[in-house]
Write a protein that holds these residues in place. Structure first.
Motif, PDB file in Angstrom:
ATOM      1  N   ARG A 244     -21.315 -12.928  10.928  1.00  0.00           N
ATOM      2  CA  ARG A 244     -21.012 -12.204  12.161  1.00  0.00           C
ATOM      3  C   ARG A 244     -20.388 -13.098  13.209  1.00  0.00           C
ATOM      4  N   GLY A 245     -20.299 -14.397  12.968  1.00  0.00           N
ATOM      5  CA  GLY A 245     -19.678 -15.296  13.925  1.00  0.00           C
ATOM      6  C   GLY A 245     -20.559 -15.598  15.118  1.00  0.00           C
ATOM      7  N   ARG A 246     -21.815 -15.927  14.909  1.00  0.00           N
ATOM      8  CA  ARG A 246     -22.732 -16.220  16.000  1.00  0.00           C
ATOM      9  C   ARG A 246     -23.093 -17.689  16.088  1.00  0.00           C
ATOM     10  N   SER A 247     -22.443 -18.546  15.326  1.00  0.00           N
ATOM     11  CA  SER A 247     -22.725 -19.973  15.401  1.00  0.00           C
ATOM     12  C   SER A 247     -21.797 -20.620  16.432  1.00  0.00           C
ATOM     13  N   THR A 248     -22.243 -21.732  16.998  1.00  0.00           N
ATOM     14  CA  THR A 248     -21.498 -22.422  18.047  1.00  0.00           C
ATOM     15  C   THR A 248     -20.388 -23.270  17.434  1.00  0.00           C
ATOM     16  N   VAL A 249     -19.227 -23.243  18.063  1.00  0.00           N
ATOM     17  CA  VAL A 249     -18.086 -24.052  17.626  1.00  0.00           C
ATOM     18  C   VAL A 249     -18.247 -25.447  18.214  1.00  0.00           C
ATOM     19  N   LEU A 250     -18.410 -26.438  17.376  1.00  0.00           N
ATOM     20  CA  LEU A 250     -18.589 -27.827  17.802  1.00  0.00           C
ATOM     21  C   LEU A 250     -17.268 -28.560  17.671  1.00  0.00           C
ATOM     22  N   GLU A 251     -16.306 -28.211  18.523  1.00  0.00           N
ATOM     23  CA  GLU A 251     -14.981 -28.819  18.518  1.00  0.00           C
ATOM     24  C   GLU A 251     -14.621 -29.245  19.940  1.00  0.00           C
ATOM     25  N   ARG A 252     -13.615 -30.089  20.037  1.00  0.00           N
ATOM     26  CA  ARG A 252     -13.057 -30.505  21.322  1.00  0.00           C
ATOM     27  C   ARG A 252     -11.534 -30.401  21.245  1.00  0.00           C
ATOM     28  N   ASP A 253     -10.933 -30.156  22.406  1.00  0.00           N
ATOM     29  CA  ASP A 253      -9.468 -30.066  22.504  1.00  0.00           C
ATOM     30  C   ASP A 253      -8.899 -28.995  21.582  1.00  0.00           C
ATOM     31  N   HIS A 254      -9.627 -27.922  21.398  1.00  0.00           N
ATOM     32  CA  HIS A 254      -9.153 -26.805  20.610  1.00  0.00           C
ATOM     33  C   HIS A 254      -8.587 -25.736  21.544  1.00  0.00           C
ATOM     34  N   VAL A 255      -8.064 -24.679  20.986  1.00  0.00           N
ATOM     35  CA  VAL A 255      -7.502 -23.568  21.757  1.00  0.00           C
ATOM     36  C   VAL A 255      -8.398 -22.353  21.551  1.00  0.00           C
ATOM     37  N   VAL A 256      -8.749 -21.681  22.636  1.00  0.00           N
ATOM     38  CA  VAL A 256      -9.625 -20.521  22.603  1.00  0.00           C
ATOM     39  C   VAL A 256      -8.814 -19.293  23.005  1.00  0.00           C
ATOM     40  N   VAL A 257      -8.897 -18.239  22.205  1.00  0.00           N
ATOM     41  CA  VAL A 257      -8.251 -16.958  22.490  1.00  0.00           C
ATOM     42  C   VAL A 257      -9.350 -15.935  22.715  1.00  0.00           C
TER      43      VAL A 257
ATOM     44  N   ALA B 150      -0.457 -23.082   9.565  1.00  0.00           N
ATOM     45  CA  ALA B 150       0.570 -24.094   9.356  1.00  0.00           C
ATOM     46  C   ALA B 150      -0.016 -25.489   9.532  1.00  0.00           C
ATOM     47  N   GLY B 151       0.389 -26.375   8.632  1.00  0.00           N
ATOM     48  CA  GLY B 151       0.068 -27.779   8.781  1.00  0.00           C
ATOM     49  C   GLY B 151      -1.411 -28.104   8.819  1.00  0.00           C
ATOM     50  N   GLY B 152      -2.261 -27.307   8.222  1.00  0.00           N
ATOM     51  CA  GLY B 152      -3.681 -27.598   8.214  1.00  0.00           C
ATOM     52  C   GLY B 152      -4.440 -27.036   9.387  1.00  0.00           C
ATOM     53  N   ALA B 153      -3.806 -26.286  10.269  1.00  0.00           N
ATOM     54  CA  ALA B 153      -4.521 -25.663  11.382  1.00  0.00           C
ATOM     55  C   ALA B 153      -5.526 -24.646  10.846  1.00  0.00           C
ATOM     56  N   ARG B 154      -6.710 -24.614  11.455  1.00  0.00           N
ATOM     57  CA  ARG B 154      -7.799 -23.764  10.973  1.00  0.00           C
ATOM     58  C   ARG B 154      -8.108 -22.704  12.004  1.00  0.00           C
ATOM     59  N   LEU B 155      -8.363 -21.488  11.555  1.00  0.00           N
ATOM     60  CA  LEU B 155      -8.668 -20.355  12.405  1.00  0.00           C
ATOM     61  C   LEU B 155     -10.156 -20.043  12.313  1.00  0.00           C
ATOM     62  N   VAL B 156     -10.827 -19.935  13.474  1.00  0.00           N
ATOM     63  CA  VAL B 156     -12.254 -19.651  13.546  1.00  0.00           C
ATOM     64  C   VAL B 156     -12.439 -18.387  14.383  1.00  0.00           C
TER      65      VAL B 156
END
Length: 709
Positions: free
Chosen positions: A146-159, A206-212
């Motif tokens: 369901r997507g309820r875990s926290t994203v542990l990233e930095r300098d990412h893009v949020v939509v 593209a280029g290894g970018a990952r979608l969360v």
């Protein structure tokens, strides 16, 4: 027996016979379907559905029916089994107990009963523990899905949000982030995660970018914390298509503001539909926020496309990350050279303006404009790497330049077919950019509900050339009654997506089909630009050779992606899409070079600078071109040589004309709006000051950068 009554009775008798036969056949069929297997299955299902105790009883009975007979066979077939009946029964008990894990104690009945009780207790405990572990793991896996875990990233893009913009935005962001290496794009919306992932599966990573993907309430700060917006590089807030979408955007910006720092937080890019909510959205976004208005942006693009056919294809190539883009680079060398001289020193980039030290953008300035200290260059190039200085003046052929001549003027007669909430904005921009004596004819459908005089009032009192007609645009005679080929441009609008129509593009496609039939009947091309809601409708649109289609949310999505990646370009795009005129356009190549002559692109650049324009590319005329975007080449090398045909077009960026102070004062005194006062994308810093902080002689901000000499 030959009477009518007898005949009716005789005819009715076979009917009754046939009816009875069918009834007997139906009964036989019903009896045939109710087999013993079906009855046994029905009996079993009804017994199990009664209660949990019944289910456990039947389960125990089924186990005993299977385990005990098999145990008896195993014991009687074992050569080493006891010879006595009691011994064999004891062996059957031990085999059955080991199979059911009920203990293997033998002896008195009480001892065997206690062994069974202990086995049942152990079985209950183990089963309960297994159920608890299974349930916990299942709930955790379901929460992850369901997507309820926290994203542990930095300098990412949020939509944040979900609308028709999301597919274009995610595609551009993943392509841009992939070019930098492995990057993360996190999409957060109040939708099922599996549905979002399935819908976005068509977007290439593209280029290894990952979608969360994560899900939750957009206006709840605790839920927004799942995507870690405080440590993100940029945050994009998308508007929805419902009636309260703009208020929802403001609430999301306020929730985001509670999680991020005002001065050092991520760059925020948002969009609203209605200009009434722009001030509130800018306040909520903060000083690092940029707010676009989708309706105004779409209206500007439609008008500019009507003025300059072929512009949508150029804009798409210019705003996506695949080709040449706008960049801000450092000036090569010390301050002091003129703008024209600097433009001819860049071999692989096209200079279009200056970014002043205070952050204001000056596009297509005069050729003699001098670069000051701290100024940077606004260029169109394939990357943001500063090109090596190279003097291109040696590639200029003065004899190939076309003699000075007047440039193309805006159309004098415009036909607007259809009406929606962007139509008043289009009429207002047309009024401000049309030449004297221009005419706007509006034809609306009876279902639009416009009363006579409503359109003329919205277009402004300063434009007497507005007329309004009501007609069914689905009927060919409505269009035949108009002098279609007497118009310089035709704009087709469909109803709004939230007006109750499930497919709002249907009416626009129907109008385009009627216009295309008129083109084929007359054997002449009609310059048409149509607004569409769904990008999938572009492939269905029956466009003629001089027609264009503008997808409503596509330009806004491209702008949001570009600004989120390069926030300094906000002022550049604001000038490009200004309603004052100027901006991007396609001009005939004959205005710059002599047709049939071979010349370098540096010659075209030098000729455009003499006209106060900046050439950034060209569109080659290809006889077999099926689409307008074929043959477009942006940011070519200055030394590139080719033979220029009369049908070729040059992509230029021209400056927006500034109204004189006298004209501004006259229109302001008349009660009208300032001619070039438009909503700003970014909240001006002086707006944060209280009225008492300003001097008595200071005027309130006009919402535009100061004019440069």
């Amino acid at each position: 027996m030959n009477s009518p009554v007898a005949r009716r009775v005789g005819s009715a008798a076979p009917a009754r016979c046939h009816s009875e036969d069918r009834g007997r056949q139906g009964a036989l069929v019903r009896r045939r379907h109710a087999s013993l297997r079906d009855r046994a299955r029905y009996l079993f299902d009804t017994r199990l559905a009664r209660s949990t105790g019944t289910l456990l009883g039947w389960l125990a009975l089924g186990c005993l029916v299977v385990v005990v007979p098999v145990s008896i066979l195993l014991v009687w077939m074992d050569p080493s089994a006891p010879r006595s009946l009691s011994g064999r029964l004891a062996a059957v008990w031990r085999t059955s107990a080991e199979t059911l894990r009920l203990g293997v104690a033998t002896g008195t009945p009480l001892r065997m009963l206690l062994s069974v009780l202990l086995g049942l207790i152990a079985l209950l405990c183990v089963s309960t523990l297994t159920g608890v572990i299974t349930t916990g793991l299942g709930d955790r896996l379901a929460e992850l899905r369901r997507g309820r875990s926290t994203v542990l990233e930095r300098d990412h893009v949020v939509v944040l949000g979900w609308s028709e913009h999301v597919f274009t935005v995610v595609a551009e962001l993943t392509a841009a982030r992939g070019g930098r290496g492995r990057g993360i794009v996190a999409v957060f919306a109040d939708r099922d995660t599996a549905e979002m992932e399935k819908a976005l599966a068509a977007v290439p990573a593209a280029g290894g970018a990952r979608l969360v993907c994560r899900t939750g309430a957009l206006t709840a700060p605790g839920a927004l914390a799942l995507v870690a917006p405080a440590v993100a590089e940029s945050v994009l807030v998308l508007p929805a298509e419902d009636t309260d979408a703009d208020l929802e955007v403001v609430r999301v910006l306020l929730a985001l503001r509670s999680l991020t720092a005002t001065e050092t937080g991520p760059a925020v890019v948002a969009a609203v539909r209605d200009g009434r909510y722009l001030p509130a959205a800018r306040l909520a976004a903060g000083p690092r926020g940029v707010v676009l208005e989708t309706d105004t942006t779409t209206a500007r693009l439609l008008v500019q496309s009507a003025w300059r056919p072929g512009l949508p294809a150029v804009l798409h190539d210019l705003l996506d990350v695949a080709g040449a883009e706008f960049h801000v680079i450092e000036a090569p060398g010390p301050a002091g050279p003129a703008f024209a001289e600097t433009a001819l020193r860049l071999e692989s980039a096209c200079l279009v303006g200056i970014m002043r030290a205070d952050g204001s953008a000056l596009l297509a300035p005069g050729p003699e404009t001098v670069l000051g200290a701290g100024d940077r260059l606004v260029v169109v190039a394939h990357d943001d790497t500063a090109p090596a200085p190279a003097d291109s003046r040696a590639h200029i052929d003065q004899t190939a330049m076309a003699p000075p001549g007047p440039g193309p003027q805006n159309p004098a007669r415009v036909l607007l077919l259809g009406w929606n909430r962007r139509a008043p904005l289009i009429a207002d921009i047309l009024r401000r950019t049309a030449r004297p004596g221009a005419v706007l004819d509006v034809v609306t459908d009876p279902d639009d509900g416009l009363v006579p005089g409503h359109v003329e009032g919205l277009a402004g009192t300063g434009w007497p050339g507005v007329t309004h007609h009501v007609g069914d645009l689905a009927r060919p005679e409505t269009l035949r009654a108009l002098d279609l080929f007497g118009y310089d441009s035709v704009i087709v609008l469909g109803p709004d997506a939230d007006a109750g129509s499930g497919r709002p593009d249907d009416r626009a496609l129907l109008t385009l089909l009627m216009l295309r039939a008129q083109e084929e009947e007359a054997g002449r091309a009609l310059p048409v630009v149509a607004e569409l809601c769904d990008h999938r409708s572009r492939a269905l649109a029956p466009l003629g050779p001089a027609s264009d289609a503008v997808v409503r949310g596509e330009l806004t999505a491209l702008l949001m992606a570009q600004i989120s990646l390069k926030p300094t370009l906000a002022t550049v795009f604001e000038e490009v899409f200004s309603a004052r005129g100027g901006g991007l356009g396609l001009r005939p190549a004959g205005l710059y070079v002599r047709p049939g002559r071979e010349a370098t692109f540096a010659t075209v650049v030098a000729a455009s600078l003499r006209r106060g324009e900046c050439a950034i590319g060209y569109r080659a005329h290809l006889p077999r071109t099926a689409h307008r975007h074929d043959g477009i080449r942006l940011a070519p090398g200055k030394s590139e040589r080719r033979v220029w045909a009369a049908e070729d077009e040059v992509v230029v960026l021209s400056a927006a004309p500034r109204a004189s102070d006298a004209e501004t004062d006259a229109e302001t005194d008349a009660g009208g709006a300032e001619p070039d006062a438009l909503p700003r994308m970014r909240r001006p810093p002086e707006a944060d000051a209280l009225p008492s902080d300003r001097g008595p002689e200071e005027d309130p901000p006009t919402g535009r950068p100061p004019a440069r000499q």
